[in-house]
Enzyme design. Sequence first.
Site, PDB file in Angstrom:
ATOM      1  N   CYS A  25       1.696  41.292 -22.842  1.00 50.37           N
ATOM      2  CA  CYS A  25       1.866  41.986 -21.699  1.00 50.37           C
ATOM      3  C   CYS A  25       3.297  41.745 -20.912  1.00 50.37           C
ATOM      4  O   CYS A  25       3.932  40.998 -21.938  1.00 50.37           O
ATOM      5  CB  CYS A  25       0.641  41.795 -20.633  1.00 50.37           C
ATOM      6  SG  CYS A  25       0.674  40.052 -20.093  1.00 50.37           S
ATOM      7  N   ASN A  28       2.407  37.670 -19.054  1.00 47.50           N
ATOM      8  CA  ASN A  28       1.824  36.852 -19.977  1.00 47.50           C
ATOM      9  C   ASN A  28       0.962  35.867 -18.916  1.00 47.50           C
ATOM     10  O   ASN A  28       0.692  34.650 -19.249  1.00 47.50           O
ATOM     11  CB  ASN A  28       2.432  35.845 -20.790  1.00 47.50           C
ATOM     12  CG  ASN A  28       1.456  35.018 -21.987  1.00 47.50           C
ATOM     13  OD1 ASN A  28       1.851  34.104 -22.387  1.00 47.50           O
ATOM     14  ND2 ASN A  28       0.376  35.569 -22.355  1.00 47.50           N
ATOM     15  N   CYS A  30      -1.575  37.523 -16.667  1.00 47.72           N
ATOM     16  CA  CYS A  30      -2.748  38.288 -16.179  1.00 47.72           C
ATOM     17  C   CYS A  30      -3.263  39.057 -17.397  1.00 47.72           C
ATOM     18  O   CYS A  30      -4.366  38.442 -17.826  1.00 47.72           O
ATOM     19  CB  CYS A  30      -2.353  39.354 -15.136  1.00 47.72           C
ATOM     20  SG  CYS A  30      -1.889  38.653 -13.551  1.00 47.72           S
ATOM     21  N   ARG A  31      -2.899  40.065 -17.971  1.00 48.19           N
ATOM     22  CA  ARG A  31      -3.400  40.926 -18.875  1.00 48.19           C
ATOM     23  C   ARG A  31      -3.928  40.365 -20.198  1.00 48.19           C
ATOM     24  O   ARG A  31      -4.863  40.257 -20.831  1.00 48.19           O
ATOM     25  CB  ARG A  31      -2.770  42.275 -18.942  1.00 48.19           C
ATOM     26  CG  ARG A  31      -3.053  43.111 -17.601  1.00 48.19           C
ATOM     27  CD  ARG A  31      -2.246  44.186 -17.864  1.00 48.19           C
ATOM     28  NE  ARG A  31      -0.835  43.860 -17.837  1.00 48.19           N
ATOM     29  CZ  ARG A  31       0.305  44.677 -18.026  1.00 48.19           C
ATOM     30  NH1 ARG A  31      -0.005  45.836 -18.082  1.00 48.19           N
ATOM     31  NH2 ARG A  31       1.622  44.397 -17.663  1.00 48.19           N
ATOM     32  N   SER A  32      -2.579  39.886 -20.741  1.00 48.38           N
ATOM     33  CA  SER A  32      -2.660  39.408 -22.148  1.00 48.38           C
ATOM     34  C   SER A  32      -3.443  37.980 -22.277  1.00 48.38           C
ATOM     35  O   SER A  32      -4.007  37.909 -23.218  1.00 48.38           O
ATOM     36  CB  SER A  32      -1.315  39.238 -23.013  1.00 48.38           C
ATOM     37  OG  SER A  32      -0.404  38.371 -22.061  1.00 48.38           O
ATOM     38  N   ASP A 143      -1.352  47.264 -14.942  1.00 46.47           N
ATOM     39  CA  ASP A 143      -0.648  46.066 -14.426  1.00 46.47           C
ATOM     40  C   ASP A 143      -1.545  45.713 -13.172  1.00 46.47           C
ATOM     41  O   ASP A 143      -1.399  46.218 -12.173  1.00 46.47           O
ATOM     42  CB  ASP A 143       0.734  45.807 -14.087  1.00 46.47           C
ATOM     43  CG  ASP A 143       1.146  44.563 -13.778  1.00 46.47           C
ATOM     44  OD1 ASP A 143       0.558  43.466 -13.484  1.00 46.47           O
ATOM     45  OD2 ASP A 143       2.525  44.457 -13.885  1.00 46.47           O
TER      46      ASP A 143
HETATM   47  P1  4NP Z   1       0.913  40.637 -16.745  1.00 44.74           P
HETATM   48  O1  4NP Z   1       0.801  40.889 -14.955  1.00 44.74           O
HETATM   49  O2  4NP Z   1       2.154  41.595 -17.259  1.00 44.74           O
HETATM   50  O3  4NP Z   1      -0.310  41.264 -16.633  1.00 44.74           O
HETATM   51  O4  4NP Z   1       0.728  39.064 -16.797  1.00 44.74           O
HETATM   52  C1  4NP Z   1       2.426  40.322 -14.416  1.00 44.74           C
HETATM   53  C2  4NP Z   1       2.412  38.998 -13.951  1.00 44.74           C
HETATM   54  C3  4NP Z   1       3.688  38.930 -13.261  1.00 44.74           C
HETATM   55  C4  4NP Z   1       4.506  39.710 -13.028  1.00 44.74           C
HETATM   56  C5  4NP Z   1       4.441  41.029 -13.290  1.00 44.74           C
HETATM   57  C6  4NP Z   1       3.222  41.446 -14.355  1.00 44.74           C
HETATM   58  N1  4NP Z   1       5.779  39.416 -12.447  1.00 44.74           N
HETATM   59  O5  4NP Z   1       6.601  40.254 -12.304  1.00 44.74           O
HETATM   60  O6  4NP Z   1       5.971  38.126 -12.130  1.00 44.74           O
END
Ligand code: 4NP
Length: 172
Positions: A25, A28, A30-32, A143
């Site tokens: 994702c 790294n 939240c989702r992955s 997201d």
């Molecule tokens: P992820 O979510 O891609 O599911 O881990 C996010 C985590 C952090 C950020 C964006 C999306 N960020 O902009 O810091």
Amino acid sequence: MNRGKLMERLSALKSREKVRVLFVCLGNICRSPAAEGVLRDIVARRGTSSRWMIDSAGTGRWHIGQLPDKRMRIHARRRGIELTHICRQVREADFDDFDLIIPMDGQNEADLRALAPTSEAAGRIIPMAAFVSKAMRFDYIPDPYYEGAEGFELVLDLLEDGCQRLADAIED
Ligand code: 4NP
């Protein structure tokens, strides 16, 4: 990707001794890492963990070295899943080290395609949504970072559905 093509790619993995899966994702956190935890939990309950190598990585580098987002850890824990992954960025060598590279959304997929060293390597990329039931009505994993609790619950619902079907496709 149509279902026939997906099944064709997965059937090549069914006979493998080890199946190596990398979820990807943006952050790294939240989702992955949640996808990694959900698939680990499914194969642990099936008693087939030793057949799988499961990891996750982010296209971004903001959170390298961190545990998953506290909110995602809390929501996963409520489903009996502990998320302990330490954030890392995806790298070109991942295309050698993994059989399946699974992006959560279209931007993650585009970023991975740009990183893939060869078209054969790019063939290892299969979007998470390809595994999720049509009835879930999502063609990507949204997201949750700027969302409330329901965003995290939705991600876990989609991942539980998709990872179950991924494990079935390889193991049944
Ligand atoms: P992820 O979510 O891609 O599911 O881990 C996010 C985590 C952090 C950020 C964006 C999306 N960020 O902009 O810091």
